[in-house]
Design a protein around this motif. Structure first.
Motif, PDB file in Angstrom:
ATOM      1  N   GLN A  43       3.170 -10.284 -11.026  1.00  0.00           N
ATOM      2  CA  GLN A  43       2.727  -9.036 -10.405  1.00  0.00           C
ATOM      3  C   GLN A  43       1.787  -9.336  -9.240  1.00  0.00           C
ATOM      4  N   TYR A  44       0.885 -10.287  -9.428  1.00  0.00           N
ATOM      5  CA  TYR A  44      -0.014 -10.676  -8.352  1.00  0.00           C
ATOM      6  C   TYR A  44       0.783 -11.226  -7.161  1.00  0.00           C
ATOM      7  N   CYS A  45       1.771 -12.065  -7.425  1.00  0.00           N
ATOM      8  CA  CYS A  45       2.588 -12.635  -6.342  1.00  0.00           C
ATOM      9  C   CYS A  45       3.325 -11.545  -5.571  1.00  0.00           C
ATOM     10  N   SER A  46       3.807 -10.535  -6.271  1.00  0.00           N
ATOM     11  CA  SER A  46       4.468  -9.411  -5.614  1.00  0.00           C
ATOM     12  C   SER A  46       3.487  -8.677  -4.697  1.00  0.00           C
ATOM     13  N   TYR A  47       2.258  -8.475  -5.179  1.00  0.00           N
ATOM     14  CA  TYR A  47       1.202  -7.861  -4.368  1.00  0.00           C
ATOM     15  C   TYR A  47       0.939  -8.700  -3.112  1.00  0.00           C
TER      16      TYR A  47
ATOM     17  N   HIS B 121       0.844  -1.200   0.000  1.00  0.00           N
ATOM     18  CA  HIS B 121       0.000   0.000   0.000  1.00  0.00           C
ATOM     19  C   HIS B 121       0.879   1.251   0.000  1.00  0.00           C
ATOM     20  N   THR B 122       1.637   1.387  -1.064  1.00  0.00           N
ATOM     21  CA  THR B 122       2.619   2.447  -1.224  1.00  0.00           C
ATOM     22  C   THR B 122       2.196   3.387  -2.354  1.00  0.00           C
ATOM     23  N   TRP B 123       3.042   4.382  -2.607  1.00  0.00           N
ATOM     24  CA  TRP B 123       2.795   5.295  -3.713  1.00  0.00           C
ATOM     25  C   TRP B 123       2.769   4.544  -5.036  1.00  0.00           C
ATOM     26  N   ASP B 124       3.546   3.459  -5.151  1.00  0.00           N
ATOM     27  CA  ASP B 124       3.528   2.655  -6.380  1.00  0.00           C
ATOM     28  C   ASP B 124       2.134   2.093  -6.658  1.00  0.00           C
ATOM     29  N   HIS B 125       1.411   1.726  -5.607  1.00  0.00           N
ATOM     30  CA  HIS B 125       0.028   1.244  -5.772  1.00  0.00           C
ATOM     31  C   HIS B 125      -0.848   2.363  -6.332  1.00  0.00           C
ATOM     32  N   VAL B 126      -0.682   3.574  -5.816  1.00  0.00           N
ATOM     33  CA  VAL B 126      -1.450   4.712  -6.320  1.00  0.00           C
ATOM     34  C   VAL B 126      -1.122   4.949  -7.795  1.00  0.00           C
ATOM     35  N   VAL B 127       0.153   4.940  -8.128  1.00  0.00           N
ATOM     36  CA  VAL B 127       0.572   5.162  -9.515  1.00  0.00           C
ATOM     37  C   VAL B 127      -0.037   4.100 -10.429  1.00  0.00           C
ATOM     38  N   ALA B 128      -0.028   2.845  -9.993  1.00  0.00           N
ATOM     39  CA  ALA B 128      -0.624   1.767 -10.797  1.00  0.00           C
ATOM     40  C   ALA B 128      -2.127   2.013 -10.994  1.00  0.00           C
ATOM     41  N   CYS B 129      -2.803   2.447  -9.935  1.00  0.00           N
ATOM     42  CA  CYS B 129      -4.239   2.748 -10.051  1.00  0.00           C
ATOM     43  C   CYS B 129      -4.468   3.896 -11.029  1.00  0.00           C
ATOM     44  N   VAL B 130      -3.654   4.922 -10.935  1.00  0.00           N
ATOM     45  CA  VAL B 130      -3.799   6.085 -11.818  1.00  0.00           C
ATOM     46  C   VAL B 130      -3.548   5.689 -13.266  1.00  0.00           C
TER      47      VAL B 130
ATOM     48  N   VAL C  91     -12.818  10.193  -9.425  1.00  0.00           N
ATOM     49  CA  VAL C  91     -12.222   8.851  -9.314  1.00  0.00           C
ATOM     50  C   VAL C  91     -10.735   8.976  -9.017  1.00  0.00           C
ATOM     51  N   PHE C  92     -10.050   9.867  -9.729  1.00  0.00           N
ATOM     52  CA  PHE C  92      -8.621  10.085  -9.486  1.00  0.00           C
ATOM     53  C   PHE C  92      -8.368  10.465  -8.029  1.00  0.00           C
ATOM     54  N   LEU C  93      -9.118  11.426  -7.508  1.00  0.00           N
ATOM     55  CA  LEU C  93      -8.888  11.875  -6.133  1.00  0.00           C
ATOM     56  C   LEU C  93      -9.241  10.789  -5.124  1.00  0.00           C
ATOM     57  N   ALA C  94     -10.265   9.999  -5.400  1.00  0.00           N
ATOM     58  CA  ALA C  94     -10.594   8.874  -4.510  1.00  0.00           C
ATOM     59  C   ALA C  94      -9.452   7.857  -4.502  1.00  0.00           C
ATOM     60  N   LEU C  95      -8.928   7.545  -5.673  1.00  0.00           N
ATOM     61  CA  LEU C  95      -7.806   6.598  -5.744  1.00  0.00           C
ATOM     62  C   LEU C  95      -6.558   7.177  -5.088  1.00  0.00           C
ATOM     63  N   LEU C  96      -6.349   8.462  -5.240  1.00  0.00           N
ATOM     64  CA  LEU C  96      -5.192   9.118  -4.645  1.00  0.00           C
ATOM     65  C   LEU C  96      -5.184   8.968  -3.132  1.00  0.00           C
ATOM     66  N   PHE C  97      -6.349   9.064  -2.517  1.00  0.00           N
ATOM     67  CA  PHE C  97      -6.428   9.049  -1.054  1.00  0.00           C
ATOM     68  C   PHE C  97      -6.920   7.738  -0.445  1.00  0.00           C
ATOM     69  N   HIS C  98      -7.322   6.753  -1.248  1.00  0.00           N
ATOM     70  CA  HIS C  98      -8.026   5.608  -0.673  1.00  0.00           C
ATOM     71  C   HIS C  98      -7.217   4.808   0.340  1.00  0.00           C
ATOM     72  N   ASP C  99      -5.902   4.817   0.259  1.00  0.00           N
ATOM     73  CA  ASP C  99      -5.049   4.143   1.241  1.00  0.00           C
ATOM     74  C   ASP C  99      -4.094   5.123   1.915  1.00  0.00           C
ATOM     75  N   ALA C 100      -4.444   6.406   1.927  1.00  0.00           N
ATOM     76  CA  ALA C 100      -3.540   7.410   2.507  1.00  0.00           C
ATOM     77  C   ALA C 100      -3.259   7.120   3.981  1.00  0.00           C
ATOM     78  N   ILE C 101      -4.271   6.696   4.690  1.00  0.00           N
ATOM     79  CA  ILE C 101      -4.103   6.255   6.076  1.00  0.00           C
ATOM     80  C   ILE C 101      -4.172   4.732   6.029  1.00  0.00           C
ATOM     81  N   TYR C 102      -3.087   4.073   6.416  1.00  0.00           N
ATOM     82  CA  TYR C 102      -3.070   2.618   6.328  1.00  0.00           C
ATOM     83  C   TYR C 102      -2.244   2.030   7.457  1.00  0.00           C
ATOM     84  N   LEU C 103      -2.935   1.393   8.378  1.00  0.00           N
ATOM     85  CA  LEU C 103      -2.308   0.636   9.445  1.00  0.00           C
ATOM     86  C   LEU C 103      -2.834  -0.785   9.333  1.00  0.00           C
TER      87      LEU C 103
END
Length: 171
Positions: free
Chosen positions: A137-141, A32-41, A55-67
């Motif tokens: 790619q799935y295995c890396s995820y 759940h890193t910036w790379d995930h956001v870039v892939a979504c974008v 949609v872009f802004l939702a994807l940008l922030f959807h995992d911004a807080i992640y514990l």
């Protein structure tokens, strides 16, 4: 930001994007890193939707807080996005509310059919598109998510049981 379509960032100050980026730099993230956001974008670029900015802004922030293991990540991410968009954008409240709703929906990726819009469907499909990615790619995820949870949140055995339950709900 300069490589994004102008309509995606219209009305938003740079501080919104800087704040989002900084949130994805928190320790303990493997998937759940910036790379995930870039892939979504990148996926969004070819995805049909009605309001690509929302949609872009939702994807940008959807995992911004992640514990890992927290039950309120999506709620906290949605609240962060709403606050920042109200403070640093000229978006109408209706669009901010829809972005908030889209982020909340990424918790369970299930919405009643009567409540789902084309944009909400796009957000959820793009977020989970990794499930249909090429095997490597799935295995890396899967490995990245495992690293976020084990051993910080749970044991490997419990993680496997949880992953099976998580994936089963999408079948």
């Amino acid at each position: 930001i300069s490589s994004l379509p102008a309509q995606w960032v219209e009305g938003c100050s740079d501080s919104i994007f800087e704040s989002a980026y900084s949130r994805y730099q928190s320790p303990g993230r493997s998937y759940h890193t910036w790379d995930h956001v870039v892939a979504c974008v990148e996926t969004l670029r070819a995805f049909p939707c009605d309001s690509s900015r929302a949609v872009f802004l939702a994807l940008l922030f959807h995992d911004a807080i992640y514990l890992p293991g927290s039950r309120d990540n999506e709620k906290a991410s949605a609240e962060l996005a709403s606050r920042l968009l109200r403070q640093h954008s000229s978006l109408e409240e209706k669009e901010v509310a829809e972005i908030h709703r889209m982020i909340l929906a990424t918790e369970g990726h299930r919405v009643d059919e009567g409540e789902i819009s084309r944009d909400l469907r796009a957000t959820l499909d793009i977020d989970m598109s990794i499930l249909g990615a090429p095997w490597e790619q799935y295995c890396s995820y899967a490995d990245g998510v495992r690293k976020e949870y084990c051993p910080a949140v749970t044991t490997h055995a419990r993680f496997v049981v949880g992953r099976i339950a998580f994936l089963s709900k999408f079948l």
